[in-house]
Design a protein around this motif. Sequence first.
Motif: not given
Lengths: 583, 148
Positions: A295-296, A338, A361-363, A365-367, A370, B101
Motif C-alpha cells: 500500500g504505501n 468493488w 495501493t487499493t485506493r 486500484r479502486k480509482e 471506477e 460518508k
Amino acid sequence: MESPTKRLKPSPPQEASADFVRLGGDDDDEQDTNQYGYTNASPDAQQPDQSISQAPRAPRAMYQHSHHPDRRNARNDPRNAKDRPKSKHVLPNHEPWILVRTKLGRRFVHNTSTKESLWWIPKDVMPGVLEFERWEVQVKEKEANAKWAEEQLKGMRGTGGNAVEVGKRTRDGEGRDRRRRSESLQREDEEAMMAEIAKEAEKGEERDVKETVKNVEGLQPKSAQPEGGDAGYGSDSSYEEVEVTDSEFEDDEERQQARAAAGDGEPAHEQGPVEFGEDDIAYQLAAMENYGLDGNGNDNDGFYSDGEAYEEDAEEDDAAHIFRQMLSDHAISPFTPWETLIADSSPTSIILDDRYTILPTTRARKEVWEVWVKDTVARLKEERAKMEKQDPRIPYLAFLAEKASPKLYWPEFKRKFKKEGVMNERALGEKERERLYRDHINRLKLPESTRRADLIALLKAVPLKDLNKGTSMDTLPQQVLSHLHFISLPPAVRDQVISQHISTLPPAPASGEDAEEDGEHEREKDRKRAKALAERERLVEEERRKAEKEGRWAKRELREEERELERAMEVGKRGLRERLRAE
Amino acid sequence: MPAIRTASKRKPPPEGFDDIEDTLLEFQNKLKDAENASHEGKKKHEVLWPVFQITHQRSRYIYDLYYEKEAISKQLYDWLLKNGYTDGNLIAKWKKQGYEKLCCLRCIQTKETNFNSTCICRVPREQLKEDQEIQCVSCGCRGCSSND
C-alpha cells in the motif's frame, strides 16, 4: 528519504561498458555508511576496492565480509531470501524491458509484457541498459564531484596516519582495474579515499589499527569489497556485476585471485557469484509485487529510491492500462460492487492475478476500477442500443411449440414448468403468457388446412424486404417468429410450407430498397391526396349545383306567383261573374 | 381494503434491473442472514449493526451506480427507491457536503443523545485521541467523517 542531491556516486564506470554493465546502485550518504555504518568498511579497504571492484563478482563481497557466518555459503545463500527488488527503471527505447535493482545492489532486466526476468541482459536490451547507466552516471558524477571537492578540503586538514598504507593498497589495486578506469577518475577516487581516511584517522586511532590488522591478516577485502565500501545488506552503494554466467572469463580470473588471496580459512569465498535460477527470479518478482501490495511502499519501506518517483509517474498510465485490461480479461460485470470483487476467493479472482498488484495501493486500484466501470457501462449501453431488440414472445413461443399440449390446462402447464426461465421472463407478462397458451391450444384443435392457410397468409403479409428468396430458415423475420400462427403447425410441416413459400418469392429488392420504398410511400400519399382533392371538388360542385337548382326553383316560383298576380289583376269589364264562369 | 398485488399483476421493473438483480439478491440474502443470526453473547444494540451495515452498503451501491458511474437509468433508480432497495433519506444526506460518508441517519440525530451531539463516528479522526478505537452504538460505524 534522502534527496538526490545528497547522494554520492563514487567513480562512475567509463570503460566498463564494453563487455558487462556495472551496477550503479543508489548510494547512501558516504559519511554515514562508509565510515561508521559497517565495521568492515575500513578506510584501508576502500581504496583498493575502488580500483578493483569493477569485477563482475561484487555480490560475493557481500557475504565475504558479512558478520553473519551463516551467510557465507553462497549455495544455500539466504541472500536470496534477504534480497528484494528495490527500484525499477524504464529503459528508454526498449519499452517492455525494465531494469530492476535489488536491495543488495544486484540488477536484472524484466520484460513487463512477457513477464520474463533475466539476470543475463540480452544483447538487444544491452544498449538500453548501457545508455541508462551512462545517463545515471552523468547525473551522479556532478553531485559526486561537488562532494569530493568538499571532502578533499576536509582531508587537507588532517592527512597523515594511513597515507603510506593507502599508497600501498592503491598500487595493489591498480594492476587489476587499470583497463577499466580512466586515470582522472582514479585520481579522484584516490583523493576521496585519502580524505576519508584522514577523517577516519581523526575519529579514532584504535579502530583504524583494528581495520589495518584485519587487512593484513589476509582477508583481502579489497579484492572483493564493493566500491562503496559498506558490506551491509542495507547498503546500496555497491557496484555489482550480476551477469553470473560461467563464460565470463574475467570473472573466473578474478575468482582465482580471490581464492589465492583468501587462503584456506574461508572456503566459502570461492563459491563465486551465486547462480540464480528461475525460482529465484520468480521469487524476486513476487517480492517486488509484495512491496507494491503493502500500500504505501513508497513511503515507509525505503526501498524505493528517490529517482524512481518520476519514473513511477510515467509508468502509472501503463499500470492503469494493464489493470483495466485485467478487469476486461476477467469478464467482470461492471455492476459488481468493488467489495465483492476483492473479497472473491475463487481461483479466478482478480486478486490472484499478477496484474492486480501492478498498482501499488487499493485506493489506486479502486480509482482505476471506477473509471473502467464508467467506460464499460457506457460502451454496454451503446451496444445494447445498437442491437436489435428481440421480441420476448419468440423464446416463449418456441417453448410452447415444444411443450404445450391440449392435455394440460394453463394452471397445470404453469405449475409444471414454473422453474423454466421462459416462464419467468419479466418482459412478457403473466397474462400475455396465459393468453398465448390458451390461443395456441385452441388453434391446435383446428384442422391442419386452416392452420396452413393462416401460416401462408402470415407469410404473405411480410414485406419482401424481410422475407425473400434469400431468406433461410434460420433468419426468418421476427414478425413471423413472434406470431402464433407460426407454431400452430408441427415443425416438419411448417418448415416445408415456409421453404415452399420462400422459393416462390422474388429475390430481395436492391440495396436502394429503402429509398424505393420511401418513394413508393410518397407516391401513395400523392395519389391519396389527389383522390381526396377530387372528392372534395365533386362535393363542392354538387353543392354548387344544388344551390343553383334551388335558385332556379325559387325564381320559377316567383315568376309563377307574378303571373298569378297579373292574372288576378286582369279583371275585365264583364265583371266577376264572367270570370268565374271562365274558370 | 387495498388491492392485493400478486406477481401476475405486478409491473415489470424498468430496463437494466437484470444487470443489478444478482447483486441485490446477494444483499437480500445477507440481510436475511443478519436477521436470523444468533444474538448470543452480543450486546443489545450490537444485534442491529449488521442490518445497518448491509442497508448502508446496498444504498451506497445504488447511489454509486446512479450518481457516480451513471450506470442505471433514472427510471430504474426511482423504481429502486420506491421499492425500498435504497434509503432515499440517507442518499439525500450523502449529497450534502460534510455528509458524504454518513453511515446512518441515526448517527446525526442529535435530539436522541443526552448532550444534543452527534455520534462519535462523526468525529474526524484527527480530533480523536491517538489510537483511539471507536465503534458507534447505533450502527457499529468506526468513523464516517468526510475527511477521514
